[in-house]
Design a protein around this motif. Structure first.
Motif, PDB file in Angstrom:
ATOM      1  N   HIS A   1       0.854  -1.190   0.000  1.00  0.00           N
ATOM      2  CA  HIS A   1       0.000   0.000   0.000  1.00  0.00           C
ATOM      3  C   HIS A   1       0.889   1.237   0.000  1.00  0.00           C
ATOM      4  O   HIS A   1       2.026   1.196   0.477  1.00  0.00           O
ATOM      5  CB  HIS A   1      -0.878   0.034   1.249  1.00  0.00           C
ATOM      6  N   THR A   2       0.352   2.348  -0.505  1.00  0.00           N
ATOM      7  CA  THR A   2       1.092   3.609  -0.517  1.00  0.00           C
ATOM      8  C   THR A   2       0.258   4.689   0.148  1.00  0.00           C
ATOM      9  O   THR A   2      -0.944   4.784  -0.094  1.00  0.00           O
ATOM     10  CB  THR A   2       1.397   4.047  -1.969  1.00  0.00           C
ATOM     11  N   ARG A   3       0.901   5.475   0.988  1.00  0.00           N
ATOM     12  CA  ARG A   3       0.250   6.638   1.586  1.00  0.00           C
ATOM     13  C   ARG A   3       1.051   7.869   1.181  1.00  0.00           C
ATOM     14  O   ARG A   3       2.241   7.970   1.482  1.00  0.00           O
ATOM     15  CB  ARG A   3       0.215   6.550   3.103  1.00  0.00           C
ATOM     16  N   LEU A   4       0.396   8.790   0.484  1.00  0.00           N
ATOM     17  CA  LEU A   4       1.015  10.062   0.124  1.00  0.00           C
ATOM     18  C   LEU A   4       0.640  11.099   1.174  1.00  0.00           C
ATOM     19  O   LEU A   4      -0.521  11.158   1.592  1.00  0.00           O
ATOM     20  CB  LEU A   4       0.532  10.546  -1.237  1.00  0.00           C
ATOM     21  N   ALA A   5       1.582  11.914   1.562  1.00  0.00           N
ATOM     22  CA  ALA A   5       1.308  12.986   2.517  1.00  0.00           C
ATOM     23  C   ALA A   5       2.142  14.202   2.140  1.00  0.00           C
ATOM     24  O   ALA A   5       3.249  14.071   1.604  1.00  0.00           O
ATOM     25  CB  ALA A   5       1.634  12.545   3.943  1.00  0.00           C
ATOM     26  N   ALA A   6       1.597  15.380   2.419  1.00  0.00           N
ATOM     27  CA  ALA A   6       2.302  16.632   2.143  1.00  0.00           C
ATOM     28  C   ALA A   6       2.164  17.562   3.338  1.00  0.00           C
ATOM     29  O   ALA A   6       1.111  17.610   3.981  1.00  0.00           O
ATOM     30  CB  ALA A   6       1.743  17.292   0.883  1.00  0.00           C
ATOM     31  N   TYR A   7       3.227  18.293   3.613  1.00  0.00           N
ATOM     32  CA  TYR A   7       3.307  19.174   4.773  1.00  0.00           C
ATOM     33  C   TYR A   7       3.917  20.503   4.361  1.00  0.00           C
ATOM     34  O   TYR A   7       4.598  20.593   3.334  1.00  0.00           O
ATOM     35  CB  TYR A   7       4.190  18.544   5.857  1.00  0.00           C
ATOM     36  N   VAL A   8       3.697  21.534   5.195  1.00  0.00           N
ATOM     37  CA  VAL A   8       4.366  22.815   4.970  1.00  0.00           C
ATOM     38  C   VAL A   8       5.293  23.126   6.136  1.00  0.00           C
ATOM     39  O   VAL A   8       5.031  22.750   7.272  1.00  0.00           O
ATOM     40  CB  VAL A   8       3.390  24.001   4.784  1.00  0.00           C
TER      41      VAL A   8
ATOM     42  N   TRP B   1       2.380  -4.703   3.978  1.00  0.00           N
ATOM     43  CA  TRP B   1       3.362  -3.628   4.039  1.00  0.00           C
ATOM     44  C   TRP B   1       2.793  -2.344   3.430  1.00  0.00           C
ATOM     45  O   TRP B   1       1.921  -2.392   2.578  1.00  0.00           O
ATOM     46  CB  TRP B   1       4.632  -4.026   3.286  1.00  0.00           C
ATOM     47  N   PHE B   2       3.356  -1.219   3.877  1.00  0.00           N
ATOM     48  CA  PHE B   2       3.011   0.065   3.266  1.00  0.00           C
ATOM     49  C   PHE B   2       4.264   0.913   3.127  1.00  0.00           C
ATOM     50  O   PHE B   2       5.261   0.688   3.812  1.00  0.00           O
ATOM     51  CB  PHE B   2       1.940   0.819   4.072  1.00  0.00           C
ATOM     52  N   ARG B   3       4.178   1.883   2.237  1.00  0.00           N
ATOM     53  CA  ARG B   3       5.220   2.896   2.043  1.00  0.00           C
ATOM     54  C   ARG B   3       4.546   4.238   2.250  1.00  0.00           C
ATOM     55  O   ARG B   3       3.552   4.554   1.593  1.00  0.00           O
ATOM     56  CB  ARG B   3       5.801   2.821   0.636  1.00  0.00           C
ATOM     57  N   SER B   4       5.081   5.024   3.165  1.00  0.00           N
ATOM     58  CA  SER B   4       4.574   6.372   3.394  1.00  0.00           C
ATOM     59  C   SER B   4       5.531   7.342   2.701  1.00  0.00           C
ATOM     60  O   SER B   4       6.695   7.464   3.092  1.00  0.00           O
ATOM     61  CB  SER B   4       4.512   6.674   4.895  1.00  0.00           C
ATOM     62  N   GLN B   5       5.052   8.000   1.669  1.00  0.00           N
ATOM     63  CA  GLN B   5       5.851   8.959   0.897  1.00  0.00           C
ATOM     64  C   GLN B   5       5.411  10.356   1.297  1.00  0.00           C
ATOM     65  O   GLN B   5       4.252  10.711   1.159  1.00  0.00           O
ATOM     66  CB  GLN B   5       5.630   8.760  -0.599  1.00  0.00           C
ATOM     67  N   ARG B   6       6.358  11.143   1.838  1.00  0.00           N
ATOM     68  CA  ARG B   6       6.021  12.454   2.386  1.00  0.00           C
ATOM     69  C   ARG B   6       6.811  13.553   1.683  1.00  0.00           C
ATOM     70  O   ARG B   6       7.990  13.391   1.388  1.00  0.00           O
ATOM     71  CB  ARG B   6       6.306  12.475   3.885  1.00  0.00           C
TER      72      ARG B   6
END
Length: 148
Positions: free
Chosen positions: A7-14, A91-96
């Protein structure tokens, strides 16, 4: 592992840093741990929904967590980690992604209801040592330092 096997989790932050009376401070969001982890300071931002772009998700998340409307700027850092799912088997990959941004409106105050962020605050950089914080805060601050 092939991309179809996790699984993939995309996240974005400032990363928003300003200066008041000669003291630099950073905008942080208090992540409440969602019942499975200890609460920590994090950057405003979070998970990107399936049907939105990274930048649209960033703008939405920052507003929900901080009350501010932002105009995304340059990409400052990208970071990922892997792990086992808590809510699914596998499994997952968290891409930030961490972006610079400019506040264009709004006012400080969390707008999400029953979410993972309890409140947002401007925290002096000099007071961050010893504060519980997510690693994405350190990733962003290191990227900022590297650009100086």
């Amino acid at each position: 592992m092939e991309f179809t096997e996790y699984h993939t989790r995309l996240a974005a932050y400032v990363l928003l840093v300003d200066e008041v009376e000669g003291q630099e401070r950073v905008l942080l969001a208090w992540w409440n741990g969602e019942g499975h982890s200890d609460p920590v300071w994090s950057l405003p931002g979070g998970g990107i929904d399936f049907d939105e772009s990274v930048l649209d998700g960033l703008v939405r998340e920052v507003y929900e967590e901080s009350g501010y409307h932002v105009e995304p700027g340059a990409l400052l850092a990208e970071h990922f980690f892997t792990g086992r799912g808590r809510t699914f088997d596998g499994w997952f990959r968290s891409q930030r992604f961490v972006f610079d941004a400019t506040i264009t409106g709004g006012e400080l105050g969390t707008t999400e209801v029953d979410g993972s962020t309890d409140y947002a605050r401007w925290v002096p950089l000099a007071e961050l040592d010893g504060q519980p914080r997510a690693d994405i805060v350190d990733v962003a601050l290191a990227a900022r330092e590297a650009r100086k």
